[in-house]
Design an enzyme around this catalytic site. Structure first.
Site, PDB file in Angstrom:
ATOM      1  N   GLY A  30       5.397   4.940  -0.233  1.00 51.84           N
ATOM      2  CA  GLY A  30       4.201   4.153   0.029  1.00 51.84           C
ATOM      3  C   GLY A  30       3.739   3.552  -1.283  1.00 51.84           C
ATOM      4  O   GLY A  30       4.139   4.006  -2.358  1.00 51.84           O
ATOM      5  N   CYS A  52       3.097  10.598  -7.042  1.00 54.41           N
ATOM      6  CA  CYS A  52       2.509   9.264  -7.075  1.00 54.41           C
ATOM      7  C   CYS A  52       3.215   8.429  -8.128  1.00 54.41           C
ATOM      8  O   CYS A  52       3.504   8.920  -9.215  1.00 54.41           O
ATOM      9  CB  CYS A  52       1.026   9.380  -7.400  1.00 54.41           C
ATOM     10  SG  CYS A  52       0.158   7.813  -7.460  1.00 54.41           S
ATOM     11  N   LEU A  53       3.486   7.174  -7.775  1.00 53.65           N
ATOM     12  CA  LEU A  53       4.145   6.282  -8.736  1.00 53.65           C
ATOM     13  C   LEU A  53       3.264   6.042  -9.967  1.00 53.65           C
ATOM     14  O   LEU A  53       3.764   5.712 -11.031  1.00 53.65           O
ATOM     15  CB  LEU A  53       4.479   4.940  -8.071  1.00 53.65           C
ATOM     16  CG  LEU A  53       5.389   5.017  -6.839  1.00 53.65           C
ATOM     17  CD1 LEU A  53       5.638   3.624  -6.274  1.00 53.65           C
ATOM     18  CD2 LEU A  53       6.702   5.699  -7.160  1.00 53.65           C
ATOM     19  N   HIS A  88      -3.063   9.023   1.401  1.00 57.31           N
ATOM     20  CA  HIS A  88      -2.824   8.911  -0.046  1.00 57.31           C
ATOM     21  C   HIS A  88      -3.048   7.469  -0.509  1.00 57.31           C
ATOM     22  O   HIS A  88      -3.727   7.218  -1.515  1.00 57.31           O
ATOM     23  CB  HIS A  88      -1.386   9.377  -0.333  1.00 57.31           C
ATOM     24  CG  HIS A  88      -0.957   9.248  -1.757  1.00 57.31           C
ATOM     25  ND1 HIS A  88      -0.769  10.336  -2.585  1.00 57.31           N
ATOM     26  CD2 HIS A  88      -0.657   8.153  -2.514  1.00 57.31           C
ATOM     27  CE1 HIS A  88      -0.381   9.906  -3.788  1.00 57.31           C
ATOM     28  NE2 HIS A  88      -0.295   8.585  -3.761  1.00 57.31           N
ATOM     29  N   GLU A  89      -2.487   6.511   0.241  1.00 58.77           N
ATOM     30  CA  GLU A  89      -2.598   5.099  -0.170  1.00 58.77           C
ATOM     31  C   GLU A  89      -4.016   4.563   0.015  1.00 58.77           C
ATOM     32  O   GLU A  89      -4.498   3.782  -0.805  1.00 58.77           O
ATOM     33  CB  GLU A  89      -1.587   4.226   0.579  1.00 58.77           C
ATOM     34  CG  GLU A  89      -0.122   4.613   0.391  1.00 58.77           C
ATOM     35  CD  GLU A  89       0.339   4.774  -1.051  1.00 58.77           C
ATOM     36  OE1 GLU A  89      -0.274   4.191  -1.971  1.00 58.77           O
ATOM     37  OE2 GLU A  89       1.336   5.494  -1.266  1.00 58.77           O
ATOM     38  N   GLN A 109      -1.946  -0.426  -7.408  1.00 58.74           N
ATOM     39  CA  GLN A 109      -0.915   0.151  -8.265  1.00 58.74           C
ATOM     40  C   GLN A 109      -0.081  -0.916  -8.968  1.00 58.74           C
ATOM     41  O   GLN A 109       0.572  -0.632  -9.965  1.00 58.74           O
ATOM     42  CB  GLN A 109       0.010   1.067  -7.461  1.00 58.74           C
ATOM     43  CG  GLN A 109      -0.676   2.337  -6.999  1.00 58.74           C
ATOM     44  CD  GLN A 109       0.300   3.204  -6.244  1.00 58.74           C
ATOM     45  OE1 GLN A 109       0.514   3.027  -5.061  1.00 58.74           O
ATOM     46  NE2 GLN A 109       0.906   4.140  -6.960  1.00 58.74           N
ATOM     47  N   HIS A 155      -6.032   5.308  -2.875  1.00 55.81           N
ATOM     48  CA  HIS A 155      -5.853   4.343  -3.970  1.00 55.81           C
ATOM     49  C   HIS A 155      -6.814   3.159  -3.817  1.00 55.81           C
ATOM     50  O   HIS A 155      -7.326   2.645  -4.807  1.00 55.81           O
ATOM     51  CB  HIS A 155      -4.421   3.794  -4.006  1.00 55.81           C
ATOM     52  CG  HIS A 155      -3.460   4.643  -4.751  1.00 55.81           C
ATOM     53  ND1 HIS A 155      -3.601   4.952  -6.080  1.00 55.81           N
ATOM     54  CD2 HIS A 155      -2.313   5.247  -4.356  1.00 55.81           C
ATOM     55  CE1 HIS A 155      -2.589   5.713  -6.475  1.00 55.81           C
ATOM     56  NE2 HIS A 155      -1.787   5.913  -5.441  1.00 55.81           N
TER      57      HIS A 155
END
Length: 160
Positions: free
Chosen positions: A50, A103-104, A145-146, A55, A149
């Protein structure tokens, strides 16, 4: 070939902002389609499941959910990638499940995060069509999670 973009890292201010809604006039635009393509390519390049627009330094409410097995998440279920514009979680199950997240934007760090097992959500497609759906398990975790963000929250703030 889609563009692979740099990913904002923990500590960068873009990750703390509440992302702006995508405007009606931006729906179905070439800009929005290119944004989604670049987000998707960037996510795949980094073995993500995702990604959220903040990000990649775009403070807009756009996320991609693309659960599939990969080196970072070998047990992830396979699903078609979903681009969600202005996603809203309408309801969360009382039942929460602990699961490992990474997480990226926080490379090399993972942790157990409690998330609702099932969520009901509403979002727009790139073309502006409203979709309401229920997700459960790992895809529901990715959405939560997204969406965090988009609200300026990193998963590491949810550990323990």
């Amino acid at each position: 070939m889609s563009t692979i973009l740099p990913v904002a890292q923990r500590g960068e201010s873009i990750l703390r902002l509440t992302a702006a809604k995508v405007a009606q006039t931006e729906l179905n635009s070439e800009w929005l389609k290119q944004l989604a393509e670049a987000m998707y390519a960037t996510m795949l390049e980094r073995n993500g499941v995702g990604i959220a627009a903040p990000q990649i330094y775009v403070s807009k409410r756009v996320i991609i959910v693309a659960s599939r097995p990969n080196p970072r998440y070998p047990d992830a279920p396979e699903m078609d990638a979903l681009v969600m514009v202005n996603p809203e979680i309408l309801e969360k199950s009382e039942l929460t499940v602990l699961g490992e997240e990474g997480c990226l934007s926080v490379p090399d760090e993972r942790g157990q995060v409690a998330r609702a097992q099932t969520i009901q959500l509403r979002y727009l497609t790139l073309e502006g069509v409203t979709v309401e759906t229920t997700l459960t398990g790992f895809p529901a975790r990715i959405v939560q999670h997204e969406v965090d963000h988009l609200d300026g929250v990193l998963f590491i703030e949810r550990i323990g």
